[in-house]
Write a protein that holds these residues in place. Structure first.
Motif, mmCIF file in Angstrom:
data_model
loop_
_atom_site.group_PDB
_atom_site.id
_atom_site.type_symbol
_atom_site.label_atom_id
_atom_site.label_comp_id
_atom_site.label_asym_id
_atom_site.label_seq_id
_atom_site.Cartn_x
_atom_site.Cartn_y
_atom_site.Cartn_z
ATOM 1 N N ASN A 1 0.852 -1.185 0.000
ATOM 2 C CA ASN A 1 0.000 0.000 0.000
ATOM 3 C C ASN A 1 0.885 1.231 0.000
ATOM 4 O OD1 ASN A 1 -2.848 -0.929 0.253
ATOM 5 N ND2 ASN A 1 -2.052 -1.900 2.109
ATOM 6 N N ILE A 2 0.574 2.162 -0.883
ATOM 7 C CA ILE A 2 1.284 3.436 -0.940
ATOM 8 C C ILE A 2 0.271 4.511 -0.575
ATOM 9 C CG2 ILE A 2 2.612 5.049 -2.354
ATOM 10 C CD1 ILE A 2 3.341 2.651 -4.149
ATOM 11 N N ILE A 3 0.417 5.062 0.622
ATOM 12 C CA ILE A 3 -0.553 6.008 1.164
ATOM 13 C C ILE A 3 0.031 7.417 1.067
ATOM 14 C CG2 ILE A 3 -1.893 6.655 3.197
ATOM 15 C CD1 ILE A 3 -1.412 3.689 4.146
ATOM 16 N N LEU A 4 -0.663 8.295 0.371
ATOM 17 C CA LEU A 4 -0.202 9.678 0.202
ATOM 18 C C LEU A 4 -1.017 10.596 1.102
ATOM 19 C CD1 LEU A 4 1.842 11.222 -1.762
ATOM 20 C CD2 LEU A 4 -0.224 12.054 -2.863
ATOM 21 N N VAL A 5 -0.334 11.401 1.895
ATOM 22 C CA VAL A 5 -0.985 12.336 2.824
ATOM 23 C C VAL A 5 -0.661 13.754 2.384
ATOM 24 C CG1 VAL A 5 -1.224 13.057 5.219
ATOM 25 C CG2 VAL A 5 -0.665 10.664 4.690
ATOM 26 N N ALA A 6 -1.701 14.533 2.081
ATOM 27 C CA ALA A 6 -1.494 15.917 1.644
ATOM 28 C C ALA A 6 -2.790 16.686 1.818
ATOM 29 C CB ALA A 6 -1.034 15.969 0.196
ATOM 30 N N SER A 7 -2.716 18.005 1.651
ATOM 31 C CA SER A 7 -3.887 18.860 1.865
ATOM 32 C C SER A 7 -4.850 18.812 0.689
ATOM 33 C CB SER A 7 -3.448 20.304 2.107
ATOM 34 O OG SER A 7 -2.809 20.821 0.951
ATOM 35 N N LYS A 8 -6.052 19.291 0.933
ATOM 36 C CA LYS A 8 -7.121 19.237 -0.063
ATOM 37 C C LYS A 8 -6.781 20.008 -1.338
ATOM 38 C CE LYS A 8 -12.082 20.022 -0.695
ATOM 39 N NZ LYS A 8 -12.270 18.668 -1.257
ATOM 40 N N ARG A 9 -5.950 21.046 -1.223
ATOM 41 C CA ARG A 9 -5.653 21.851 -2.409
ATOM 42 C C ARG A 9 -4.865 21.073 -3.458
ATOM 43 N NH1 ARG A 9 -0.959 26.116 -0.564
ATOM 44 N NH2 ARG A 9 0.340 24.670 0.603
ATOM 45 N N ASN A 10 -4.403 19.879 -3.105
ATOM 46 C CA ASN A 10 -3.687 19.041 -4.069
ATOM 47 C C ASN A 10 -4.597 18.089 -4.827
ATOM 48 O OD1 ASN A 10 -0.678 19.597 -3.514
ATOM 49 N ND2 ASN A 10 -1.495 19.229 -1.463
ATOM 50 N N GLU A 11 -5.869 18.027 -4.431
ATOM 51 C CA GLU A 11 -6.774 17.031 -5.005
ATOM 52 C C GLU A 11 -6.985 17.187 -6.503
ATOM 53 O OE1 GLU A 11 -9.951 15.273 -1.854
ATOM 54 O OE2 GLU A 11 -10.347 17.313 -2.528
ATOM 55 N N ALA A 12 -7.208 18.408 -6.956
ATOM 56 C CA ALA A 12 -7.639 18.634 -8.342
ATOM 57 C C ALA A 12 -6.637 18.130 -9.373
ATOM 58 C CB ALA A 12 -7.922 20.121 -8.559
ATOM 59 N N VAL A 13 -5.358 18.373 -9.137
ATOM 60 C CA VAL A 13 -4.332 18.014 -10.127
ATOM 61 C C VAL A 13 -3.399 16.925 -9.613
ATOM 62 C CG1 VAL A 13 -2.367 18.872 -11.471
ATOM 63 C CG2 VAL A 13 -4.407 20.300 -11.194
ATOM 64 N N HIS B 1 -3.982 4.762 -1.664
ATOM 65 C CA HIS B 1 -4.905 5.441 -0.760
ATOM 66 C C HIS B 1 -4.455 6.892 -0.561
ATOM 67 C CE1 HIS B 1 -5.207 1.162 0.301
ATOM 68 N NE2 HIS B 1 -6.454 1.412 0.646
ATOM 69 N N PHE B 2 -5.436 7.783 -0.455
ATOM 70 C CA PHE B 2 -5.161 9.194 -0.178
ATOM 71 C C PHE B 2 -5.754 9.569 1.179
ATOM 72 C CE2 PHE B 2 -5.089 8.943 -4.790
ATOM 73 C CZ PHE B 2 -3.971 9.700 -5.120
ATOM 74 N N ILE B 3 -5.042 10.407 1.913
ATOM 75 C CA ILE B 3 -5.561 10.975 3.149
ATOM 76 C C ILE B 3 -5.430 12.486 3.049
ATOM 77 C CG2 ILE B 3 -5.281 11.158 5.650
ATOM 78 C CD1 ILE B 3 -4.095 8.344 5.633
ATOM 79 N N VAL B 4 -6.556 13.174 3.161
ATOM 80 C CA VAL B 4 -6.572 14.634 3.092
ATOM 81 C C VAL B 4 -6.355 15.159 4.507
ATOM 82 C CG1 VAL B 4 -7.904 16.670 2.424
ATOM 83 C CG2 VAL B 4 -8.154 14.535 1.134
ATOM 84 N N ASN B 5 -5.147 15.648 4.778
ATOM 85 C CA ASN B 5 -4.761 15.897 6.164
ATOM 86 C C ASN B 5 -5.414 17.110 6.807
ATOM 87 O OD1 ASN B 5 -3.334 17.904 4.867
ATOM 88 N ND2 ASN B 5 -1.317 17.204 5.506
#
Length: 360
Positions: A204-216, A228-232
């Motif tokens: 599993n490669i889990i990326l954690v970053a803020s919502k402003r990264n979602e679009a691109v 998996h993504f986690i919107v921190n």
């Protein structure tokens, strides 16, 4: 020629200048005509800085430390390189050659290092021509690398973040095939780390970053291998990781963001004998207990840059189509539109912006 010049030492400011002299080539030097140069996160911290104080005016260099191009002139003593060679810079412009870092080929952590496009007086690739000093080529033969025929100049210009991620994970981490990895951040370094983790067989490669990264950036990250993504700024990072992996199931965390909060969360996520690899940087102080590093026998690994092994192997992986640099290049702009490129990266609309010299 024209170019993007940065003034100041620690924190500076940018100025687009014309009438810059073409570098003079000494007997041992090379001259590269730049074909592609990438905007790095290290450049962004100097953008929109207002410090035109008189005392820093002499502290200048043409910026741009991620660049590739063609050799157009060689000094009379040069035998290893020839006009017409397609090359990519490792960005080392100077090193002492005798410290521990230099003795093991880790020139970019030499205490006396000079980096093209970063160090005062060491001009980089946000212009038309760059001089590679003969002195560094004498100390370090791999200060530049030949680009394989099937790799474009644009792809080669991403060698820096890809080599950085390769060394952090493939050379320095203890990640084993079948294990889970958590990556904090969604910039070029993080997305390169995603690819290396996938090559290494992470389950599993889990990326954690803020919502402003979602679009691109999240969309590109998914293509590159994130499971998996986690919107921190919307989710509880610790509980979400444990929900995905179960208790004690994360052996390696790669921090490509840098804030102390990442370490604080990671100490609650990592299993015993886990590893925290810090790639990103922050000047914020740590104001919490780090006793869990000892209590849980966690390895804290500080990471910087890359070495010859990193870069040679990344070039081979690119040549074989096992790494994807093209997907990271979201925008291509002429050098004169550099401000647009910086704004695109700051707004998270871009991952990597490539600038090319415009003659007008």
């Amino acid at each position: 020629m024209h170019g993007l010049v940065r003034y100041g030492t620690e924190i500076g400011h940018f100025k687009f200048e014309t009438g810059l002299p073409i570098p003079e080539v000494g007997k041992d030097d090379l001259l590269i005509e730049v074909k592609a140069a990438g905007i790095c996160g290290a450049d962004l911290k100097h953008y929109n800085v207002d410090n035109d104080a008189e005392e820093i005016v002499e502290n200048r260099r043409i910026a741009g430390h991620e660049f590739s191009g063609v050799i157009v002139e060689v000094g009379e003593n040069v035998t290893d390189w020839k006009v017409g060679d397609r090359v990519v810079s490792e960005n080392t412009g100077g090193a002492c050659g005798k410290c521990h870092a230099c003795s093991v080929g880790n020139f970019l952590v030499c205490p006396h290092k000079k980096s093209l496009g970063l160090t005062v007086g060491m001009d980089g690739g946000f212009t038309k021509y760059v001089r590679i000093p003969g002195k560094i080529l004498e100390i370090y033969k791999n200060a530049i690398f030949k680009i394989p025929d099937n790799i474009s100049f644009e792809e080669a210009a991403l060698l820096d973040p890809m080599g950085n991620a390769y060394m952090a994970l493939a050379q320095r981490s203890k990640l084993l095939p079948g294990e889970n990895v958590v990556i904090f951040g969604a910039g070029p370094l993080a997305l390169c780390s995603v690819q290396i983790a996938k090559l290494m067989g992470a389950a599993n490669i889990i990326l954690v970053a803020s919502k402003r990264n979602e679009a691109v950036r999240f969309k590109i990250a998914e293509k590159l291998g994130v499971t998996h993504f986690i919107v921190n700024d919307q989710e509880d990072v610790v509980s979400r990781v444990k929900e995905i992996t179960g208790e004690n199931e994360v052996g390696v965390i790669v921090d490509c963001a840098g804030p102390p909060e990442v370490l604080k969360q990671s100490l609650k996520i990592l299993r015993t004998n886990g590893q925290f690899v810090r790639v990103g940087m922050s000047f914020e102080p740590v104001n919490f207990s780090i006793n869990d590093l000892s209590m849980n026998a966690i390895t804290l690994t500080g990471h910087m840059a890359y070495d010859t092994t990193s870069l040679k192997n990344v070039l081979k992986l690119l040549e074989k189509g096992m790494l994807d640099a093209k997907s990271l290049i979201t925008h291509r702009l002429p050098l004169s539109e550099w401000q647009t490129g910086f704004e695109l990266m700051l707004s998270r609309q871009a991952v990597k912006v490539i600038l090319t010299y415009d003659e007008n």
